[in-house]
Scaffold this motif. Sequence first.
Motif, mmCIF file in Angstrom:
data_model
loop_
_atom_site.group_PDB
_atom_site.id
_atom_site.type_symbol
_atom_site.label_atom_id
_atom_site.label_comp_id
_atom_site.label_asym_id
_atom_site.label_seq_id
_atom_site.Cartn_x
_atom_site.Cartn_y
_atom_site.Cartn_z
ATOM 1 N N GLU A 180 0.823 -1.210 0.000
ATOM 2 C CA GLU A 180 0.000 0.000 0.000
ATOM 3 C C GLU A 180 0.854 1.256 0.000
ATOM 4 O O GLU A 180 0.646 2.167 -0.799
ATOM 5 C CB GLU A 180 -0.930 0.017 1.219
ATOM 6 N N LEU A 183 2.633 1.774 -3.384
ATOM 7 C CA LEU A 183 1.798 2.255 -4.489
ATOM 8 C C LEU A 183 1.344 3.692 -4.264
ATOM 9 O O LEU A 183 1.427 4.533 -5.163
ATOM 10 C CB LEU A 183 0.592 1.340 -4.678
ATOM 11 N N ASN A 184 0.891 3.972 -3.037
ATOM 12 C CA ASN A 184 0.453 5.342 -2.765
ATOM 13 C C ASN A 184 1.601 6.318 -2.922
ATOM 14 O O ASN A 184 1.431 7.412 -3.460
ATOM 15 C CB ASN A 184 -0.123 5.446 -1.351
ATOM 16 N N VAL A 186 4.265 5.971 -4.820
ATOM 17 C CA VAL A 186 4.600 6.116 -6.243
ATOM 18 C C VAL A 186 3.670 7.132 -6.888
ATOM 19 O O VAL A 186 4.102 8.013 -7.628
ATOM 20 C CB VAL A 186 4.478 4.752 -6.969
ATOM 21 N N VAL A 187 2.381 7.029 -6.554
ATOM 22 C CA VAL A 187 1.417 7.940 -7.167
ATOM 23 C C VAL A 187 1.613 9.372 -6.665
ATOM 24 O O VAL A 187 1.608 10.312 -7.453
ATOM 25 C CB VAL A 187 -0.022 7.439 -6.916
ATOM 26 N N ARG A 190 4.977 10.804 -7.818
ATOM 27 C CA ARG A 190 5.119 10.667 -9.263
ATOM 28 C C ARG A 190 6.469 10.056 -9.629
ATOM 29 O O ARG A 190 7.185 10.578 -10.476
ATOM 30 C CB ARG A 190 4.931 12.013 -9.971
ATOM 31 N N SER A 191 6.794 8.952 -8.968
ATOM 32 C CA SER A 191 8.077 8.297 -9.235
ATOM 33 C C SER A 191 7.959 7.412 -10.458
ATOM 34 O O SER A 191 6.898 6.846 -10.725
ATOM 35 C CB SER A 191 8.480 7.422 -8.056
ATOM 36 N N GLU A 192 9.052 7.308 -11.182
ATOM 37 C CA GLU A 192 9.067 6.389 -12.318
ATOM 38 C C GLU A 192 9.796 5.093 -11.976
ATOM 39 O O GLU A 192 9.536 4.060 -12.562
ATOM 40 C CB GLU A 192 9.715 7.059 -13.536
ATOM 41 N N ALA A 218 2.418 -4.899 -9.040
ATOM 42 C CA ALA A 218 1.462 -3.813 -8.790
ATOM 43 C C ALA A 218 2.078 -2.466 -9.163
ATOM 44 O O ALA A 218 1.413 -1.610 -9.735
ATOM 45 C CB ALA A 218 1.032 -3.818 -7.333
ATOM 46 N N ARG A 220 4.276 -1.972 -11.420
ATOM 47 C CA ARG A 220 4.267 -1.899 -12.883
ATOM 48 C C ARG A 220 2.890 -1.463 -13.389
ATOM 49 O O ARG A 220 2.771 -0.685 -14.331
ATOM 50 C CB ARG A 220 4.629 -3.270 -13.454
ATOM 51 N N LEU A 221 1.843 -1.955 -12.727
ATOM 52 C CA LEU A 221 0.490 -1.600 -13.154
ATOM 53 C C LEU A 221 0.198 -0.118 -12.997
ATOM 54 O O LEU A 221 -0.471 0.474 -13.824
ATOM 55 C CB LEU A 221 -0.548 -2.416 -12.383
ATOM 56 N N VAL A 222 0.665 0.484 -11.912
ATOM 57 C CA VAL A 222 0.401 1.915 -11.755
ATOM 58 C C VAL A 222 1.311 2.756 -12.644
ATOM 59 O O VAL A 222 1.161 3.963 -12.711
ATOM 60 C CB VAL A 222 0.490 2.422 -10.298
ATOM 61 N N GLY A 223 2.245 2.127 -13.331
ATOM 62 C CA GLY A 223 3.004 2.851 -14.338
ATOM 63 C C GLY A 223 4.404 3.231 -13.924
ATOM 64 O O GLY A 223 4.958 4.201 -14.428
ATOM 65 N N ILE B 90 -3.753 -7.537 -8.742
ATOM 66 C CA ILE B 90 -2.708 -8.491 -8.361
ATOM 67 C C ILE B 90 -3.308 -9.620 -7.534
ATOM 68 O O ILE B 90 -3.004 -10.793 -7.730
ATOM 69 C CB ILE B 90 -1.589 -7.780 -7.563
ATOM 70 N N THR B 101 2.180 0.547 -19.173
ATOM 71 C CA THR B 101 1.479 1.346 -18.156
ATOM 72 C C THR B 101 2.203 2.660 -17.944
ATOM 73 O O THR B 101 3.404 2.753 -18.181
ATOM 74 C CB THR B 101 1.423 0.614 -16.801
ATOM 75 N N ALA B 102 1.480 3.668 -17.487
ATOM 76 C CA ALA B 102 2.087 4.946 -17.136
ATOM 77 C C ALA B 102 1.288 5.596 -16.028
ATOM 78 O O ALA B 102 0.134 5.237 -15.789
ATOM 79 C CB ALA B 102 2.147 5.859 -18.354
ATOM 80 N N LEU B 103 1.934 6.548 -15.348
ATOM 81 C CA LEU B 103 1.306 7.185 -14.189
ATOM 82 C C LEU B 103 0.094 8.022 -14.577
ATOM 83 O O LEU B 103 -0.910 8.019 -13.891
ATOM 84 C CB LEU B 103 2.323 8.081 -13.493
#
Lengths: 277, 118
Positions: A180, A183-184, A186-187, A190-192, A218, A220-223, B90, B101-103
């Motif tokens: 959690e 992912l939070n 990363v969003v 705005r990390s790559e 996961a 990877r899914l958020v980008g 997942i 995928t992308a942000l």
Amino acid sequence: MRKLIFNYVQTHKGEILNDWIEQMRQQADERTFTAMSPQMFTKTSSEFIELLISNFTETEREFQAKLTGFAEKIVKFGWPLNVVTLGLQTFRQIVSDGMRKDGLVDRDNFMEFVTEFDHWMFPLNDAIIASYTNTWERTVSLQKIALQELSAPLIPVFEKISVMPLIGTIDTERAKLIMENLLNGVVTHRSEVVLIDITGVPVVDTMVAHHIIQAADAVRLVGAKCMLVGIRPEIAQTIVTLGINLDQIVTTSTLKKGIEEALEMTERKIIEVEEKR
Amino acid sequence: MRIPILKLHDTLLISIQWELDDQTALQFQEDLLHKIHETSARGVVIDLTSIDFIDSFIAKVLGDVISMSELMGAKVMITGIQPAVAITLIELGIRLEDVLTALDLEKGLEKLQRELED
């Protein structure tokens, strides 16, 4: 009868207190009191007796407030619960012995005395234990929260690059939290690229690896991309021996190498400045 | 209600704004494939920023749409997957392995363009 008991307790307060301290010292576990200075012990003990007496004199609410305050204090001092209950029993013993000696209680009104005394002591007993356990539970849950806060921090080190250093064993509950936060984070940052640093994780078994693979998926899914860094020789050995497939995740041995690679992924690099000041 | 599919040069742009029900999801699958056929688009961007909950059926349809589009020669880019959605996917074992995928939409378009140029 209630009045009789109350009067007795009120007038013999000092004696009761002394007796109580004396008996408690003998009965209770040595180490309970060695942690406290004698003055502190006497003070706390007299507070305890005061508290018991105030049950007679004060309203329900005032008593409750006092009780909670006292419970917090003894939890802080580290008095175990059994000492508290022992204290109550001792108090009861002393009062009933004292009253018998003074001839206030004899064969005729003994039953009445016991009933009345129980009426007084039982709710008190309950209240003290309840407030003690409440305080204790609160302390435990506070510590749990503190531990959780330390559990999985995500640190943005460069623009587009974040690091999550993990220390200690990973169980399912913690893995969930890690996922959690990861992912939070990363969003929001705005990390790559995110680097999971497992230098401080003592063992990587199939379950831990599974959680890491899931987290990487996961991410990877958020980008974003996930890297696993800080793989020690022992960890590399166990991973291969267990037949865990980490093909889809970029891995490096140290955080330093990982950062370099992450910078490369985001088309940047660290250069040395030649001119000296 | 149908989901609008916008055309931008040689890519198709879809923004899913509300929780899909099964019927809409299937309708969307149909529409998108037809649109790809019509416009011979080379890329598809699906933006999921406003979706914060996904069920297994929708997730499956999404996975299917992606594979189907790839079969028709369009690269699919999913953008703005929320953390909660990622965790659900997942946990359901839907790994969407070959998908890009992308942000966010901006980064997604950029990345897709680069991907199409290669």
